[in-house]
Design a protein around this motif. Structure first.
Motif, mmCIF file in Angstrom:
data_model
loop_
_atom_site.group_PDB
_atom_site.id
_atom_site.type_symbol
_atom_site.label_atom_id
_atom_site.label_comp_id
_atom_site.label_asym_id
_atom_site.label_seq_id
_atom_site.Cartn_x
_atom_site.Cartn_y
_atom_site.Cartn_z
ATOM 1 N N ASN A 76 15.042 7.791 -59.507
ATOM 2 C CA ASN A 76 15.688 8.479 -58.743
ATOM 3 C C ASN A 76 16.120 7.737 -57.534
ATOM 4 O OD1 ASN A 76 17.083 11.065 -58.387
ATOM 5 N ND2 ASN A 76 15.461 11.524 -56.854
ATOM 6 N N ALA A 77 15.788 6.494 -57.316
ATOM 7 C CA ALA A 77 16.054 5.842 -55.719
ATOM 8 C C ALA A 77 16.937 4.682 -55.834
ATOM 9 C CB ALA A 77 14.657 5.233 -55.440
ATOM 10 N N HIS A 78 17.444 4.472 -54.781
ATOM 11 C CA HIS A 78 18.489 3.520 -54.682
ATOM 12 C C HIS A 78 17.720 1.975 -53.971
ATOM 13 C CE1 HIS A 78 21.194 7.033 -53.670
ATOM 14 N NE2 HIS A 78 22.045 6.065 -54.580
ATOM 15 N N GLY A 79 16.514 2.417 -53.422
ATOM 16 C CA GLY A 79 15.668 1.209 -52.907
ATOM 17 C C GLY A 79 14.117 1.719 -52.657
ATOM 18 N N LEU A 80 13.323 0.777 -52.884
ATOM 19 C CA LEU A 80 11.849 0.662 -52.948
ATOM 20 C C LEU A 80 11.318 -0.067 -51.881
ATOM 21 C CD1 LEU A 80 9.495 0.710 -56.104
ATOM 22 C CD2 LEU A 80 9.151 -0.906 -53.929
ATOM 23 N N ILE A 81 10.339 0.294 -51.257
ATOM 24 C CA ILE A 81 9.634 -0.424 -49.984
ATOM 25 C C ILE A 81 8.154 -0.506 -50.410
ATOM 26 C CG2 ILE A 81 8.889 -0.518 -47.583
ATOM 27 C CD1 ILE A 81 11.322 1.017 -46.819
ATOM 28 N N GLU A 82 7.522 -1.790 -50.481
ATOM 29 C CA GLU A 82 6.246 -1.850 -50.723
ATOM 30 C C GLU A 82 5.797 -3.164 -49.881
ATOM 31 O OE1 GLU A 82 4.165 -4.236 -52.349
ATOM 32 O OE2 GLU A 82 5.509 -5.726 -53.175
ATOM 33 N N GLY A 83 4.517 -2.937 -49.453
ATOM 34 C CA GLY A 83 3.966 -4.090 -48.420
ATOM 35 C C GLY A 83 2.560 -4.387 -48.770
ATOM 36 N N GLY A 93 1.782 -1.955 -62.828
ATOM 37 C CA GLY A 93 3.025 -1.633 -63.701
ATOM 38 C C GLY A 93 4.345 -1.392 -62.870
ATOM 39 N N LEU A 94 4.257 -1.601 -61.786
ATOM 40 C CA LEU A 94 5.408 -1.174 -60.824
ATOM 41 C C LEU A 94 5.967 -2.201 -60.135
ATOM 42 C CD1 LEU A 94 3.790 2.076 -59.270
ATOM 43 C CD2 LEU A 94 5.217 2.055 -61.180
ATOM 44 N N GLY A 95 6.036 -3.428 -60.670
ATOM 45 C CA GLY A 95 6.674 -4.769 -59.912
ATOM 46 C C GLY A 95 8.089 -4.826 -60.203
ATOM 47 N N PRO A 96 8.702 -5.642 -59.630
ATOM 48 C CA PRO A 96 10.126 -5.699 -59.724
ATOM 49 C C PRO A 96 10.663 -5.686 -61.177
ATOM 50 C CG PRO A 96 9.168 -7.327 -58.039
ATOM 51 C CD PRO A 96 8.168 -6.741 -58.882
ATOM 52 N N ASP A 97 10.085 -6.369 -62.190
ATOM 53 C CA ASP A 97 10.492 -6.481 -63.517
ATOM 54 C C ASP A 97 10.598 -4.776 -64.106
ATOM 55 O OD1 ASP A 97 11.287 -8.957 -63.315
ATOM 56 O OD2 ASP A 97 9.364 -9.669 -64.301
ATOM 57 N N GLU A 98 9.315 -4.301 -63.936
ATOM 58 C CA GLU A 98 9.223 -2.852 -64.585
ATOM 59 C C GLU A 98 10.013 -1.926 -63.912
ATOM 60 O OE1 GLU A 98 5.349 -5.224 -65.063
ATOM 61 O OE2 GLU A 98 6.763 -4.898 -63.412
ATOM 62 N N GLN A 177 28.420 -1.772 -54.280
ATOM 63 C CA GLN A 177 29.720 -2.506 -54.829
ATOM 64 C C GLN A 177 29.617 -3.158 -56.373
ATOM 65 O OE1 GLN A 177 30.054 -5.679 -52.067
ATOM 66 N NE2 GLN A 177 30.296 -4.266 -50.138
ATOM 67 N N GLY A 178 28.639 -3.537 -56.584
ATOM 68 C CA GLY A 178 28.655 -3.956 -58.075
ATOM 69 C C GLY A 178 27.672 -3.409 -59.025
ATOM 70 N N GLY A 179 26.710 -2.578 -58.558
ATOM 71 C CA GLY A 179 25.889 -1.793 -59.543
ATOM 72 C C GLY A 179 24.644 -2.609 -59.627
ATOM 73 N N LYS A 180 24.506 -3.761 -59.073
ATOM 74 C CA LYS A 180 23.175 -4.661 -59.437
ATOM 75 C C LYS A 180 22.387 -4.671 -58.468
ATOM 76 C CE LYS A 180 22.028 -9.496 -60.812
ATOM 77 N NZ LYS A 180 22.560 -10.633 -61.309
ATOM 78 N N GLY A 181 21.065 -4.408 -58.551
ATOM 79 C CA GLY A 181 19.959 -4.475 -57.526
ATOM 80 C C GLY A 181 19.626 -5.948 -57.326
ATOM 81 N N CYS A 182 18.531 -5.861 -56.419
ATOM 82 C CA CYS A 182 18.070 -7.300 -56.194
ATOM 83 C C CYS A 182 16.401 -7.188 -55.729
ATOM 84 C CB CYS A 182 18.888 -7.893 -55.343
ATOM 85 S SG CYS A 182 18.772 -7.089 -53.631
ATOM 86 N N VAL A 183 15.886 -7.886 -55.597
ATOM 87 C CA VAL A 183 14.645 -8.303 -54.987
ATOM 88 C C VAL A 183 14.601 -8.773 -53.464
ATOM 89 C CG1 VAL A 183 11.933 -8.914 -54.918
ATOM 90 C CG2 VAL A 183 13.456 -8.306 -57.177
#
Length: 359
Positions: A76-83, A93-98, A177-183
């Motif tokens: 449901n999110a646009h962005g995720l923050i983890e530190g 099981g919540l890394g970028p790939d998953e 703009q393009g629908g593609k996320g990133c890390v």
């Protein structure tokens, strides 16, 4: 400004929750996932000021039912923050790939000290160690003295949180703009090293000079002086017109000792003369003397004193919920909501996820 942007933040220390607060201050909907059964550090308040404006849900990420909730939040999110330390989110099981398999447009923000790779990536560290390795600590001290410990703001916030916030916003723009996320890999050691570009742009002296011999840490016109009361006054009148105003307020215009502003050979004698002068009166006297001038002089205030300063009060700082949000847009200041108790919004967050068919 960020209304409609949804961020899920996983509980961590320091710079990561600061980024969440900053985005919430700017209008984003931020849900912080607190650890179920966790508690603030000893002596810390039950409500964390860095959680202001956020909603809180407490989850045990090792429990399958709570892990399912976390995954629904990610969808449901646009962005995720983890530190967390590199590898921790992956083990959950919540890394970028998953996460991006659940939500391809997700901007996945990672806040660390050393970064996600490199020889020190999994090594422990703190603000001071990152500053030391990046070169930013080198000028934090006077000649002959060991480097001082700067406020944790320099690394954790300056080199860390603000770079992650910039990266998150850049990634969100690309995703929209393009629908593609990133890390986004935001490392404090990277940010503080990047900030050194400002000093290096001032000339080779900032890469080769000894402490106390560079443009901003050696001169008599760029340092703090002790006052008779034990307080301090900060002086940094770099430009000639500001230096002239400084000398004028002190009655030193025309004094031959101060004629050469940029002669390093004269700096020790000039510094000693000013140190003796400032030591004759208390901080209040000097603050009043330079009030309204162009001399670039200010009293060194404690945080409590700063909250009561007329200018800081006029700018909205010193409130019970902490400093005013920054930056401002069109001169307006938005006040965020209060910091929640841990898990305060569990029922409403779950209801919203179920309504959207995510649980």
């Amino acid at each position: 400004m960020l209304a409609g942007i949804r961020i899920v933040e996983f509980e961590a220390l320091g710079p990561a929750p600061f980024v969440g607060m900053l985005l919430a201050d700017l209008g984003a909907e931020v849900i912080v996932v607190h650890r179920r059964g966790g508690s603030p550090a000893p002596g810390a308040p039950m409500r964390n000021q860095l959680d202001r404006g956020k909603r809180s849900i407490a989850l045990d990420l090792k429990a399958p039912e709570d892990l399912a909730v976390a995954r629904a939040l990610i969808r449901n999110a646009h962005g995720l923050i983890e530190g967390l330390r590199p590898g921790v989110m992956e083990r959950l099981g919540l890394g970028p790939d998953e996460a991006r398999a659940l939500n391809p447009g997700l901007v996945y923000g990672r806040m660390t000290g050393w970064g996600q790779d490199g020889p020190r990536a999994r090594q422990a560290g703190h603000d001071l160690t990152y500053l030391a390795l990046s070169g930013a600590l080198f000028y934090a001290g006077l000649p002959g003295a060991v480097p001082v410990v700067p406020p944790t703001l320099l690394g954790d916030i300056g080199g860390g949180a603000l770079y992650l916030a910039l990266g998150m916003l850049t990634g969100l723009m690309q995703a929209q703009q393009g629908g593609k996320g990133c890390v986004v890999d935001a490392a404090i050691v990277d940010g503080t090293s990047h900030m050194m570009a400002l000093l290096r742009s001032m000339g080779p002296g900032f890469s080769t000079a000894a402490r106390g011999a560079s443009l901003l840490d050696g001169p008599h016109w760029s340092r703090c002086y002790a006052c008779a009361c034990g307080g301090h006054i900060a002086v940094q009148c770099l430009e000639p017109q500001f230096y002239a105003a400084f000398l004028d307020r002190l009655g030193l215009t025309g004094d031959p000792l101060f004629a050469a502003q940029h002669d390093p050979a004269q700096w020790p004698r000039q510094t000693a003369r000013l140190a003796g002068l400032f030591a004759q009166q208390d901080r209040t006297h000097w603050a009043a003397l330079f009030e309204g001038s162009e001399a670039c002089v200010a009293p060194v205030l404690s945080p409590d004193e700063a909250a009561r300063d007329p200018h800081m009060m006029a700018r909205g700082h010193g409130q019970p919920d902490g400093p005013a949000p920054a930056p401002r847009f069109d001169g307006a200041m938005r006040r965020p909501g209060p910091a929640p108790a841990r898990g305060e919004h569990r029922a409403e967050v779950l209801k919203d996820l179920r309504r959207k068919g995510l649980l």
